[in-house]
Write a protein that holds these residues in place. Structure first.
Motif: not given
Length: 320
Positions: A144-147, A164-170, A194-200
């Protein structure tokens, strides 16, 4: 040679009122730049103001004060002149569950005035060709995120804004998204935020970083410059990390504890002289097994920036 700016925020402020009439500050004199051809990682905790800043850029919220210049136009006054230059995925994709991925993209392409071939190109880009004729309801979160990214790409925008495009992804889906960002940058020379709260993840996909705290941008620079300015950090391995942290904190030295393959390591959040640190610890009967110097990473830069901002302005606002 200076990279041309596509976007510049200058002293942007946005407040909201709650149902009880209370004022909540979402952006507080927010200033940052988005240079052309760069991938900007917009980094900050949930509620720091990242999404509000992106919505202001896209014309989804109207700032109370300050200015936003994008593609040579002043926003929101000239929003209609820049809309075609930007594609966005904000707060997750929104498609019709009962339709296929391809059908959803075709409807989006019609709204954007994009040619039909753009749908096939976008599906190929995000590696969803095999699943294009499956119903969206059956897609995994990563699909869904990729679409959603494919929909944002349909009009071949100059600037891609991803919230937050990677939020909740495995982990596998995160890797797929990271590879997708690489293709967008390398094959199309696309400018991305690309906004995120995941530093890595921000560190891996970005070459420029903006750190947001309480509605303010407290750092805005190329990632290499931020890391170089940090200086080397001491890393300690001790048997009693809790007491070691307390002893160092008592002398004004802040540390970050990390669990690695050899146990817990303490990393000083600021540059410090090794013999001084060793003297503090041994005076408390703490003897490190190992003391090394390492270059700072984005986590070090982030922690130092947040701590400096907190020291300068201890009053924490409430953000949206």
């Amino acid at each position: 040679m200076t990279t041309p700016e596509l976007v510049r925020f200058e002293e942007v402020t946005k407040t909201y009122r709650t149902a009880r009439g209370r004022r909540l500050s979402a952006l507080d004199r927010f200033s940052m730049t988005i240079p052309q051809g760069r991938t900007v990682g917009l980094l900050g905790p949930n509620g720091s103001g990242k999404t509000t800043a992106l919505k202001a850029l896209l014309g989804l919220v109207r700032p109370d004060s300050g200015t936003i210049h994008a593609f040579g136009h002043l926003l929101p006054h000239d929003q209609r002149h820049v809309a075609a230059h930007m594609g966005a995925l904000i707060e997750g994709p929104a498609f019709t569950p009962s339709l296929t991925g391809r059908h959803n993209l075709r409807l989006t392409a019609q709204l954007l005035g994009a040619p039909t071939r753009a749908v096939d190109e976008a599906l190929e880009l995000v590696d969803l060709e095999a699943a294009a004729d499956r119903r969206y309801a059956g897609y995994s979160l990563g699909m869904k995120q990729r679409l959603g990214v494919a929909a944002a790409f349909l009009g071949r925008p100059d600037l891609l804004v991803l919230d937050e495009p990677m939020n909740g992804l495995d982990p596998e889906a995160v890797r797929d998204m990271r590879l997708l960002f690489g293709r967008l940058r390398e094959d199309f020379g696309m400018t991305m935020v690309v906004s995120s709260h995941i530093l890595a993840e921000v560190e891996q996909v970005s070459d420029r970083v903006a750190i947001v705290r309480d509605g303010r941008c407290i750092a805005d620079a190329d990632l290499t410059d931020l890391l170089a300015a940090g200086g080397p950090r001491l890393v300690l391995r001790v048997d009693d990390p809790d007491n070691a942290r307390a002893a160092l904190l008592g002398h004004g030295h802040h540390t970050t504890a990390r669990t690695g393959p050899r146990g817990t390591e303490l990393r000083l959040d600021e540059t410090a002289h090794g013999p001084d640190i060793l003297k503090i610890l041994t005076s408390q009967g703490i003897y490190p097994h190992e003391m090394t110097q390492e270059s700072p990473d984005l986590e070090d830069v982030y922690v130092a920036a947040i701590r400096a901002a907190t020291t300068a302005d201890p009053q924490n606002g409430e953000q949206t």
